[in-house]
Design a protein around this motif. Structure first.
Motif, PDB file in Angstrom:
ATOM      1  N   ALA A  49      10.767  57.798  45.612  1.00  0.00           N
ATOM      2  CA  ALA A  49      10.739  56.544  45.756  1.00  0.00           C
ATOM      3  C   ALA A  49      12.480  55.614  44.570  1.00  0.00           C
ATOM      4  N   ASP A  50      12.737  56.192  44.188  1.00  0.00           N
ATOM      5  CA  ASP A  50      14.049  56.658  43.599  1.00  0.00           C
ATOM      6  C   ASP A  50      15.171  57.677  43.230  1.00  0.00           C
ATOM      7  N   GLU A  94      23.359  58.567  47.482  1.00  0.00           N
ATOM      8  CA  GLU A  94      22.561  57.219  47.131  1.00  0.00           C
ATOM      9  C   GLU A  94      20.674  58.049  47.738  1.00  0.00           C
ATOM     10  N   SER A  95      20.938  58.289  49.248  1.00  0.00           N
ATOM     11  CA  SER A  95      19.632  58.626  49.981  1.00  0.00           C
ATOM     12  C   SER A  95      19.278  59.398  49.992  1.00  0.00           C
ATOM     13  N   ALA A 146      17.970  57.903  42.017  1.00  0.00           N
ATOM     14  CA  ALA A 146      18.459  58.574  41.094  1.00  0.00           C
ATOM     15  C   ALA A 146      17.561  58.956  39.797  1.00  0.00           C
ATOM     16  N   LYS A 147      16.353  58.383  39.209  1.00  0.00           N
ATOM     17  CA  LYS A 147      15.303  58.160  38.738  1.00  0.00           C
ATOM     18  C   LYS A 147      14.755  59.532  38.625  1.00  0.00           C
ATOM     19  N   ASP A 205       7.173  60.770  41.592  1.00  0.00           N
ATOM     20  CA  ASP A 205       6.293  60.312  42.471  1.00  0.00           C
ATOM     21  C   ASP A 205       4.919  60.597  42.614  1.00  0.00           C
ATOM     22  N   ASP A 263      15.582  59.519  49.942  1.00  0.00           N
ATOM     23  CA  ASP A 263      15.170  58.070  49.844  1.00  0.00           C
ATOM     24  C   ASP A 263      13.321  58.312  50.912  1.00  0.00           C
TER      25      ASP A 263
END
Length: 143
Positions: A12-13, A35-36, A15-16, A118, A52
């Motif tokens: 879902a995220d 970022e993906s 970075a996290k 996740d 992502d």
């Protein structure tokens, strides 16, 4: 090139998820991360790609499961000692993971299970393979 495995996980995220796996000791490879997607190395031959969910969907025409409610794979990491198993469980809990099976000590085998942010499940195991000559028994007990 040695045989290598790349495990792709929808998250879902990014970075996290990256921070969670870094807390476990995985190393991010910035050359293959953005970022993906985040490329995370466990060893020279075991890597996970945190993708992502939208980016992950570009690789399949199947519905992407919600790993918090459905199981799609059972993944297992092996360790050199019981203490290393304890350590990764502690790191997972500290980083926000959830223990799904408490660590069990079966003398020749030691391990448990946790899931990431996740819901992707990770089994852990230290095994004294020399303690048993029955490979089928080891495989069954590891599950």
């Amino acid at each position: 090139m040695p045989k290598t495995i790349f495990i792709n996980l929808p998250v879902a995220d990014v970075a996290k998820a990256t921070a969670f796996y870094e807390a476990l000791g995985f190393k991010m490879n910035p050359a293959f991360s953005n970022e993906s997607a985040s490329a995370m190395g466990w060893s020279d031959t075991i890597h996970i790609m945190l993708l992502d969910r939208a980016f992950y969907a570009t690789f399949t025409d199947k519905q992407i499961i919600d790993a918090k409610t459905h199981s799609g794979a059972l993944l297992c990491l092996s360790f050199d000692s019981k203490e290393a198993v304890d350590d990764i469980h502690s790191r997972a809990a500290t980083a926000g993971g959830r223990e799904t099976r408490a660590i069990e000590d079966k003398s020749f085998m030691y391990g448990g299970a946790f899931e990431d942010l996740d819901g992707h499940g990770w089994e852990t195991v230290w095994m004294d393979a020399g303690a048993s000559t029955d490979g089928a028994t080891l495989a069954h007990d590891a599950a």
